[in-house]
Scaffold this motif. Structure first.
Motif, PDB file in Angstrom:
ATOM      1  N   GLN A  91       6.325 -14.462  -3.252  1.00  0.00           N
ATOM      2  CA  GLN A  91       7.097 -15.702  -3.279  1.00  0.00           C
ATOM      3  C   GLN A  91       6.467 -16.762  -2.375  1.00  0.00           C
ATOM      4  O   GLN A  91       6.554 -17.961  -2.651  1.00  0.00           O
ATOM      5  CB  GLN A  91       8.543 -15.429  -2.845  1.00  0.00           C
ATOM      6  N   ALA A  92       5.814 -16.302  -1.319  1.00  0.00           N
ATOM      7  CA  ALA A  92       5.178 -17.218  -0.360  1.00  0.00           C
ATOM      8  C   ALA A  92       3.766 -17.603  -0.787  1.00  0.00           C
ATOM      9  O   ALA A  92       3.077 -18.330  -0.073  1.00  0.00           O
ATOM     10  CB  ALA A  92       5.136 -16.566   1.018  1.00  0.00           C
ATOM     11  N   HIS A  93       3.336 -17.106  -1.943  1.00  0.00           N
ATOM     12  CA  HIS A  93       2.014 -17.422  -2.496  1.00  0.00           C
ATOM     13  C   HIS A  93       0.872 -16.988  -1.572  1.00  0.00           C
ATOM     14  O   HIS A  93      -0.102 -17.721  -1.371  1.00  0.00           O
ATOM     15  CB  HIS A  93       1.898 -18.920  -2.819  1.00  0.00           C
ATOM     16  N   ALA A  94       1.002 -15.790  -1.020  1.00  0.00           N
ATOM     17  CA  ALA A  94      -0.072 -15.241  -0.199  1.00  0.00           C
ATOM     18  C   ALA A  94      -1.270 -14.915  -1.088  1.00  0.00           C
ATOM     19  O   ALA A  94      -1.112 -14.478  -2.230  1.00  0.00           O
ATOM     20  CB  ALA A  94       0.409 -13.976   0.513  1.00  0.00           C
ATOM     21  N   ASP A  95      -2.465 -15.141  -0.568  1.00  0.00           N
ATOM     22  CA  ASP A  95      -3.682 -14.843  -1.327  1.00  0.00           C
ATOM     23  C   ASP A  95      -4.079 -13.378  -1.202  1.00  0.00           C
ATOM     24  O   ASP A  95      -4.797 -12.859  -2.057  1.00  0.00           O
ATOM     25  CB  ASP A  95      -4.850 -15.699  -0.803  1.00  0.00           C
ATOM     26  N   GLU A  96      -3.617 -12.744  -0.133  1.00  0.00           N
ATOM     27  CA  GLU A  96      -4.006 -11.361   0.129  1.00  0.00           C
ATOM     28  C   GLU A  96      -2.871 -10.659   0.871  1.00  0.00           C
ATOM     29  O   GLU A  96      -2.262 -11.233   1.764  1.00  0.00           O
ATOM     30  CB  GLU A  96      -5.278 -11.334   0.982  1.00  0.00           C
ATOM     31  N   VAL A  97      -2.596  -9.416   0.463  1.00  0.00           N
ATOM     32  CA  VAL A  97      -1.620  -8.608   1.186  1.00  0.00           C
ATOM     33  C   VAL A  97      -2.355  -7.465   1.881  1.00  0.00           C
ATOM     34  O   VAL A  97      -3.352  -6.961   1.381  1.00  0.00           O
ATOM     35  CB  VAL A  97      -0.506  -8.059   0.267  1.00  0.00           C
ATOM     36  N   VAL A  98      -1.841  -7.111   3.058  1.00  0.00           N
ATOM     37  CA  VAL A  98      -2.491  -6.098   3.882  1.00  0.00           C
ATOM     38  C   VAL A  98      -1.566  -4.903   4.060  1.00  0.00           C
ATOM     39  O   VAL A  98      -0.411  -5.057   4.466  1.00  0.00           O
ATOM     40  CB  VAL A  98      -2.863  -6.667   5.267  1.00  0.00           C
ATOM     41  N   ILE A  99      -2.084  -3.716   3.735  1.00  0.00           N
ATOM     42  CA  ILE A  99      -1.363  -2.475   3.970  1.00  0.00           C
ATOM     43  C   ILE A  99      -2.099  -1.717   5.070  1.00  0.00           C
ATOM     44  O   ILE A  99      -3.253  -2.026   5.369  1.00  0.00           O
ATOM     45  CB  ILE A  99      -1.260  -1.625   2.690  1.00  0.00           C
ATOM     46  N   PHE A 100      -1.464  -0.753   5.675  1.00  0.00           N
ATOM     47  CA  PHE A 100      -2.091  -0.116   6.829  1.00  0.00           C
ATOM     48  C   PHE A 100      -1.763   1.373   6.910  1.00  0.00           C
ATOM     49  O   PHE A 100      -0.678   1.818   6.545  1.00  0.00           O
ATOM     50  CB  PHE A 100      -1.652  -0.814   8.123  1.00  0.00           C
ATOM     51  N   GLY A 101      -2.738   2.130   7.374  1.00  0.00           N
ATOM     52  CA  GLY A 101      -2.563   3.554   7.616  1.00  0.00           C
ATOM     53  C   GLY A 101      -3.309   3.904   8.884  1.00  0.00           C
ATOM     54  O   GLY A 101      -3.907   3.039   9.514  1.00  0.00           O
ATOM     55  N   ALA A 102      -3.316   5.155   9.254  1.00  0.00           N
ATOM     56  CA  ALA A 102      -4.012   5.586  10.466  1.00  0.00           C
ATOM     57  C   ALA A 102      -4.958   6.730  10.127  1.00  0.00           C
ATOM     58  O   ALA A 102      -4.720   7.500   9.199  1.00  0.00           O
ATOM     59  CB  ALA A 102      -3.017   6.028  11.527  1.00  0.00           C
ATOM     60  N   ALA A 103      -6.024   6.824  10.905  1.00  0.00           N
ATOM     61  CA  ALA A 103      -6.960   7.933  10.740  1.00  0.00           C
ATOM     62  C   ALA A 103      -6.524   9.118  11.588  1.00  0.00           C
ATOM     63  O   ALA A 103      -7.102  10.199  11.490  1.00  0.00           O
ATOM     64  CB  ALA A 103      -8.369   7.494  11.139  1.00  0.00           C
ATOM     65  N   SER A 104      -5.498   8.921  12.406  1.00  0.00           N
ATOM     66  CA  SER A 104      -4.991   9.954  13.304  1.00  0.00           C
ATOM     67  C   SER A 104      -3.611  10.431  12.852  1.00  0.00           C
ATOM     68  O   SER A 104      -2.688   9.632  12.720  1.00  0.00           O
ATOM     69  CB  SER A 104      -4.891   9.393  14.737  1.00  0.00           C
ATOM     70  N   GLU A 105      -3.490  11.740  12.620  1.00  0.00           N
ATOM     71  CA  GLU A 105      -2.196  12.304  12.229  1.00  0.00           C
ATOM     72  C   GLU A 105      -1.174  12.098  13.348  1.00  0.00           C
ATOM     73  O   GLU A 105      -0.013  11.784  13.086  1.00  0.00           O
ATOM     74  CB  GLU A 105      -2.329  13.799  11.918  1.00  0.00           C
ATOM     75  N   ALA A 106      -1.611  12.267  14.577  1.00  0.00           N
ATOM     76  CA  ALA A 106      -0.695  12.111  15.711  1.00  0.00           C
ATOM     77  C   ALA A 106      -0.145  10.694  15.774  1.00  0.00           C
ATOM     78  O   ALA A 106       1.055  10.484  16.009  1.00  0.00           O
ATOM     79  CB  ALA A 106      -1.405  12.472  17.016  1.00  0.00           C
TER      80      ALA A 106
END
Length: 307
Positions: A91-106
């Motif tokens: 709705q805000a007309h973003a050009d890119e969305v960012v998702i995130f994860g971790a390389a560390s299980e902890a």
């Protein structure tokens, strides 16, 4: 292999400001984004569509995105942790969305109470929706060079998450040194491994300067042919795992490095220095940029920094 041109992703308006305790006025955020794009930043991480309960500083994301003057050719990115966030981003007309994860299980368990695999699975609907809407998708991998809970993170763990992000359809993937413990040798090792499973030209380095290694790590990443780097004007941001330490590497310092190496950024360093001073004054904190402080003193007082 060293690139002749790099893209710098400016993360100050989002990653840099999100932990500020005092609310930064929406108008200030809008001006910050506008001035950064005018200075030549090709990609500005402008807002975050997360619950204001958890990140109150980012509660005005929609207003910021509505208020900015969009510069042709600039990518305006937003953080989207779930479908509700993605819909707001759309709705805000973003050009890119960012998702995130971790390389560390902890780190994954401590921060979001789920495994790495479960966290990636949560992003599947966001990734699918982004692809269907024709919106760029970027994945960020936290703790790629070390974790505050488990310590060393195996290179294989980073590669595994890169492959999972690739399967989601990410256009770019960030290798993030969240707590700034990385060193040049480890940086090269991780990036070399990641580039075997994902196109090198679409990998980016996100380095924190907690231990003063960020610029050295960027130089090391350049030797691996990495062409995209994240930075925060005036070094905005902090590291919650090392009290009082700086967080994101300062954009001014990165551009100064690139200029010295003859690597094109398309960014006006003089404008950038003024922007760093502007936002530092606005939030009432000194700039963390070494190059920014030195060059500003030279510019305004005619004092040449000591050699």
């Amino acid at each position: 292999m060293t690139p002749t041109k790099v893209k710098i992703v400016e993360v100050g308006p989002r990653d840099g400001l999100q932990n500020e305790k005092n609310f930064v006025a929406t108008e200030t955020k809008v001006e910050l984004v506008n001035r950064l794009s005018q200075a030549g930043l090709q990609n500005v991480e402008s807002a975050s569509f997360v619950s204001p309960k958890w990140v109150p500083q980012m509660a005005d994301g929609a207003a910021v995105m509505e208020g900015i003057d969009r510069r042709h050719g600039t990518i305006y990115s937003v953080l989207t942790p779930n479908m509700r966030g993605f819909e707001a981003a759309l709705q805000a007309h973003a050009d890119e969305v960012v998702i995130f994860g971790a390389a560390s299980e902890a780190f994954s368990q401590k921060n979001i109470n789920c495994s790495i695999a479960e966290s990636i699975a949560r992003f599947e609907p966001v990734a699918k929706a982004a692809k269907e809407a024709g919106v760029r998708l970027r994945g960020s991998i936290s703790c790629s060079l070390g974790c505050p809970y488990q310590g060393e993170v195996p290179v294989a763990s980073v590669v595994d998450v890169v492959e999972r992000m690739k399967a989601l359809g990410c256009d770019e993937i960030d290798i993030a040194d969240t707590i700034g413990v990385g060193t040049p040798t480890r940086t090269r090792e991780v990036l070399a491994a990641a580039s075997k499973v994902f196109p090198r030209e679409h990998l980016s380095g996100h380095f924190h300067d907690t231990y003063g290694q960020a610029v050295a790590n960027i130089y090391a990443a350049l030797q691996e042919g990495i062409e995209i780097y994240h930075a925060s004007v005036a070094g905005l941001g902090g590291c919650p795992y090392a009290k009082g330490a700086t967080g994101n590497v300062a954009t001014e310092d990165v551009v100064y490095l690139m200029n010295g190496l003859g690597i094109e950024t398309g960014i006006d360093l003089d404008q950038l220095i003024e922007i760093g001073d502007f936002i530092s004054r606005a939030i009432g904190k000194p700039s963390s940029s070494r190059a920014g402080r030195a060059l500003l003193a030279k510019k305004r007082d005619g004092v040449t920094p000591c050699v």
